[in-house]
Design a protein around this motif. Structure first.
Motif, mmCIF file in Angstrom:
data_model
loop_
_atom_site.group_PDB
_atom_site.id
_atom_site.type_symbol
_atom_site.label_atom_id
_atom_site.label_comp_id
_atom_site.label_asym_id
_atom_site.label_seq_id
_atom_site.Cartn_x
_atom_site.Cartn_y
_atom_site.Cartn_z
ATOM 1 N N ARG A 177 0.685 -1.147 -0.073
ATOM 2 C CA ARG A 177 0.126 -0.338 -0.004
ATOM 3 C C ARG A 177 1.252 0.672 0.272
ATOM 4 O O ARG A 177 0.783 2.544 -0.375
ATOM 5 C CB ARG A 177 -1.159 0.188 1.399
ATOM 6 N N VAL A 178 2.097 1.190 0.698
ATOM 7 C CA VAL A 178 2.786 2.802 1.100
ATOM 8 C C VAL A 178 3.800 2.871 -0.669
ATOM 9 O O VAL A 178 3.582 3.597 -1.226
ATOM 10 C CB VAL A 178 4.017 2.501 1.651
ATOM 11 N N VAL A 179 4.262 1.607 -1.379
ATOM 12 C CA VAL A 179 4.592 1.233 -2.467
ATOM 13 C C VAL A 179 3.916 2.396 -3.329
ATOM 14 O O VAL A 179 3.629 3.200 -3.951
ATOM 15 C CB VAL A 179 5.400 0.290 -3.326
ATOM 16 N N THR A 180 2.596 1.524 -3.586
ATOM 17 C CA THR A 180 1.562 1.880 -4.523
ATOM 18 C C THR A 180 0.991 3.535 -3.999
ATOM 19 O O THR A 180 1.535 4.155 -4.976
ATOM 20 C CB THR A 180 -0.061 1.308 -4.107
ATOM 21 N N ALA A 181 0.762 4.076 -2.922
ATOM 22 C CA ALA A 181 0.540 5.404 -2.060
ATOM 23 C C ALA A 181 1.975 6.329 -3.161
ATOM 24 O O ALA A 181 2.000 7.846 -2.898
ATOM 25 C CB ALA A 181 0.459 4.828 -1.140
ATOM 26 N N ALA A 182 2.513 5.665 -3.010
ATOM 27 C CA ALA A 182 3.801 6.764 -3.131
ATOM 28 C C ALA A 182 4.257 7.100 -4.930
ATOM 29 O O ALA A 182 4.931 7.526 -5.186
ATOM 30 C CB ALA A 182 5.194 5.853 -2.801
ATOM 31 N N GLY A 183 3.406 6.021 -5.784
ATOM 32 C CA GLY A 183 3.003 6.483 -6.738
ATOM 33 C C GLY A 183 4.046 5.148 -8.072
ATOM 34 O O GLY A 183 4.241 5.275 -8.680
ATOM 35 N N GLY A 184 4.932 4.401 -6.710
ATOM 36 C CA GLY A 184 4.973 3.252 -7.529
ATOM 37 C C GLY A 184 4.670 2.129 -8.340
ATOM 38 O O GLY A 184 3.022 1.869 -7.055
ATOM 39 N N VAL A 185 5.640 1.515 -8.060
ATOM 40 C CA VAL A 185 4.156 -0.492 -7.955
ATOM 41 C C VAL A 185 5.615 -1.342 -7.056
ATOM 42 O O VAL A 185 6.459 -1.550 -7.406
ATOM 43 C CB VAL A 185 4.216 -0.680 -9.883
ATOM 44 N N ALA A 186 4.390 -3.217 -6.925
ATOM 45 C CA ALA A 186 4.548 -3.453 -5.963
ATOM 46 C C ALA A 186 5.284 -4.947 -7.045
ATOM 47 O O ALA A 186 4.450 -5.454 -7.369
ATOM 48 C CB ALA A 186 4.581 -3.415 -4.738
ATOM 49 N N VAL A 187 6.383 -5.642 -6.575
ATOM 50 C CA VAL A 187 6.629 -6.618 -7.197
ATOM 51 C C VAL A 187 7.208 -7.449 -6.395
ATOM 52 O O VAL A 187 8.076 -6.914 -6.101
ATOM 53 C CB VAL A 187 7.621 -6.888 -8.678
ATOM 54 N N ILE A 188 6.915 -8.927 -6.088
ATOM 55 C CA ILE A 188 6.938 -9.762 -5.425
ATOM 56 C C ILE A 188 8.674 -10.442 -5.160
ATOM 57 O O ILE A 188 8.602 -11.026 -6.927
ATOM 58 C CB ILE A 188 6.737 -10.584 -4.325
ATOM 59 N N ALA A 189 9.793 -10.636 -4.755
ATOM 60 C CA ALA A 189 11.294 -10.660 -5.605
ATOM 61 C C ALA A 189 11.311 -12.110 -5.273
ATOM 62 O O ALA A 189 10.769 -12.783 -3.633
ATOM 63 C CB ALA A 189 12.703 -10.073 -4.475
ATOM 64 N N HIS A 190 11.399 -13.230 -5.664
ATOM 65 C CA HIS A 190 11.722 -14.176 -5.519
ATOM 66 C C HIS A 190 11.463 -14.758 -4.685
ATOM 67 O O HIS A 190 11.368 -15.143 -3.586
ATOM 68 C CB HIS A 190 13.296 -14.662 -5.399
ATOM 69 N N PRO A 191 9.372 -15.590 -5.329
ATOM 70 C CA PRO A 191 8.555 -15.686 -4.275
ATOM 71 C C PRO A 191 8.472 -16.732 -3.818
ATOM 72 O O PRO A 191 8.002 -17.245 -2.133
ATOM 73 C CB PRO A 191 7.097 -15.131 -4.680
ATOM 74 N N TRP A 192 9.377 -17.388 -4.338
ATOM 75 C CA TRP A 192 9.784 -19.096 -3.695
ATOM 76 C C TRP A 192 10.965 -19.361 -3.258
ATOM 77 O O TRP A 192 10.797 -20.359 -3.231
ATOM 78 C CB TRP A 192 8.518 -19.809 -4.577
ATOM 79 N N GLY A 193 11.816 -18.128 -3.697
ATOM 80 C CA GLY A 193 12.886 -18.740 -3.100
ATOM 81 C C GLY A 193 13.345 -18.290 -1.907
ATOM 82 O O GLY A 193 13.376 -18.425 -1.191
ATOM 83 N N ARG A 194 14.321 -19.163 -1.182
ATOM 84 C CA ARG A 194 14.978 -18.806 -0.350
ATOM 85 C C ARG A 194 14.082 -18.972 1.002
ATOM 86 O O ARG A 194 13.796 -20.561 0.867
ATOM 87 C CB ARG A 194 15.554 -17.903 0.226
ATOM 88 N N SER A 195 14.060 -18.515 2.457
ATOM 89 C CA SER A 195 13.141 -18.455 3.020
ATOM 90 C C SER A 195 11.973 -18.088 2.913
ATOM 91 O O SER A 195 11.431 -18.622 4.133
ATOM 92 C CB SER A 195 14.153 -17.947 4.331
#
Length: 292
Positions: A177-195
């Motif tokens: 929500r914060v990234v979107t409200a700041a005028g940006g876009v959100a992408v989940i990094a390596h969603p099934w990677g690492r921990s």
């Protein structure tokens, strides 16, 4: 066109300055690079100058430390207004948590019989705004306790290892929500990677309802079957599909610049979503630095 949307400089835990990183990307044959240092935008200005010099495109972003359902999830935020107060507030909390755990990690390492001080770690992170476990690992390497970062993480600093210390991370839902409200876009990094927790299609759909724009599908932490399944989920939901190296310079093996890339049509979708988010937010946001 070759596009790598997830890289790190010495401003966080990479080993190259923003300028060195951009010029290395140009030498690697990349046309567009995303600078996504951990929890800071401090490298953006230098990278923009370097991109103009090198004649390649630059997408300004950052990789944010978040938690969801009790698990760590890294969130890539692209092209937000870096002066947006709620974003600055959260970054301050995250960076404070990063700094605060260094002393606790050093104490645990000392209790294991390893001679290392906070000053040793600070010597490794001197150029960094964002201090992290890789800087502790680099200090262990320099002091001769381990051969490289990989050994430091596998023996001491990785999840569940004796010198790993939890720190503050933002709530994933709130940070989208914060990234979107700041005028940006959100992408989940390596969603099934690492921990990372194993987010389901239903999770992604719920996050999309609050502003999630994409998934980083092609990443070295994802097996071919994971990539296939994540790509199918992204296509079903209409999420942007990205691919990237998660390059950290010499500090991370097997993550060479351009080892994974983003399709140009997906970059176009990402930029269109960012433009729409900027308009909706009313914020003054950065634009992709385009080659001359």
């Amino acid at each position: 066109m070759r596009i790598d949307l997830h890289t790190h400089s010495r401003v966080s835990d990479g080993t190259d300055t923003p300028t060195e990183l951009v010029h290395a990307a140009a030498r690697a044959g990349l046309d567009v690079i995303g600078l996504t240092d951990h929890d800071t935008t401090d490298g953006w200005a230098e990278a923009a100058v370097a991109a103009a010099e090198a004649g390649i495109g630059l997408v300004q972003g950052l990789e944010l430390s978040t938690r969801y359902d009790g698990h760590g999830v890294h969130l890539l935020g692209y092209l937000p207004d870096p002066t947006y107060p709620p974003l600055l507030d959260e970054l301050g909390r995250i960076l404070e948590g990063r700094d605060g755990r260094v002393e606790r990690m050093v104490h645990r390492l000392n209790s294991l019989g390893l001679a290392i001080t906070v000053e040793d770690v600070r010597a490794e992170s001197a150029d960094a705004v964002s201090t992290g476990r890789p800087h502790v690992a680099d200090a262990l390497v320099r002091l001769g306790h381990v051969l490289d970062r990989d050994e430091a993480f596998s023996r001491y600093l990785g999840w569940g290892k004796p010198a790993n210390v939890h720190r503050y991370a933002s709530d994933l839902v709130e940070m989208i929500r914060v990234v979107t409200a700041a005028g940006g876009v959100a992408v989940i990094a390596h969603p099934w990677g690492r921990s990372s927790t194993r987010l389901t299609e239903a999770d992604f759909a719920a996050l999309q309802e609050i502003g999630l724009v994409g998934l980083e599908v092609d990443h070295q932490d994802h097996t071919p079957s994971m990539r296939q399944e994540l790509r199918a989920i992204a296509l079903n939901l209409g999420l942007v599909i990205t691919g990237s190296s998660d390059h950290h310079g010499l500090g991370k093996k097997g993550h060479d610049l351009g080892v994974n890339t983003t399709d140009p049509s997906e970059l176009d979708r990402l930029l269109a979503a960012a433009a729409a988010s900027a308009v909706a937010s009313g914020r003054r946001t950065p634009e992709m630095v385009r080659p001359a």
